[in-house]
Design a protein around this motif. Sequence first.
Motif, mmCIF file in Angstrom:
data_model
loop_
_atom_site.group_PDB
_atom_site.id
_atom_site.type_symbol
_atom_site.label_atom_id
_atom_site.label_comp_id
_atom_site.label_asym_id
_atom_site.label_seq_id
_atom_site.Cartn_x
_atom_site.Cartn_y
_atom_site.Cartn_z
ATOM 1 N N GLU A 33 0.809 -1.222 0.000
ATOM 2 C CA GLU A 33 0.000 0.000 0.000
ATOM 3 C C GLU A 33 0.840 1.270 0.000
ATOM 4 N N TYR A 37 1.386 -0.382 -4.822
ATOM 5 C CA TYR A 37 0.122 -0.016 -5.473
ATOM 6 C C TYR A 37 0.052 1.448 -5.922
ATOM 7 N N GLU A 40 2.028 1.545 -9.184
ATOM 8 C CA GLU A 40 1.778 0.488 -10.160
ATOM 9 C C GLU A 40 1.132 1.074 -11.415
ATOM 10 N N LYS A 45 -2.043 -2.908 -13.000
ATOM 11 C CA LYS A 45 -3.130 -3.053 -12.037
ATOM 12 C C LYS A 45 -4.307 -3.778 -12.677
#
Length: 245
Positions: A33, A37, A40, A45
């Motif tokens: 997190e 992400y 990304e 994703k």
Amino acid sequence: MATNGEGEQNLRHQEVGHKSLLQSDALYQYILETSVYPREPEAMKELREVTAKHPWNIMTTSADEGQFLNMLLKLINAKNTMEIGVYTGYSLLATALALPDDGKILAMDINRENFEIGLPIIEKAGVAHKIDFREGPALPALDQMIEDGKHHGSFDFIFVDADKDNYINYHKRLIDLVKVGGLIGYDNTLWNGSVVAPPDAPMRKYVRYYRDFVLELNKALAADPRIEICMLPVGDGITLCRRVC
């Protein structure tokens, strides 16, 4: 009884690609997190989320390993690469996004159907022209490349995430195809942590079956004077081999 927050956290830990060997699931989630992400690429994703719906989603490269491969390829200025074992193409997309526009990836897998799950996303990302996908077993193709002669020492980077019982056989061939100074990355070299488990420890059938092949590979790589190695606890373990002669 778990609170809603605890229940949500436990659910997250079942997500596709969760192979981390970190002792704390919360720490792994923090890595995802905080640094994975948010950075990304949208195409990666999308492919990760599509792959999560596939019944064999445990086969995919984890998001943190995809980020690692993407940066590694940029650091070594890779241009000509190979991937053995493609599945839906998450690591392949990570590679394609890292290469220059004229970069090339020879991608081999026995199942084109899985590759085609990710292909529309790869095409939308504008990197499909870098990929030469070949369906079928890799060993005959590697033998042909070695016989041709022109491919010796021509690859900057090779990533292997395929049948563990053939990893040793791949290495015997790939060491001739990667250039001196180039890298080979073998995925799953810590194999669910089973490499340090007692022989009588409870294991899933597939984990037990391939465990000895992974142990054999790790021992062989450590003793191979043609390479420098670095085993990293990223994803399910990845061993980088730098060819030195």
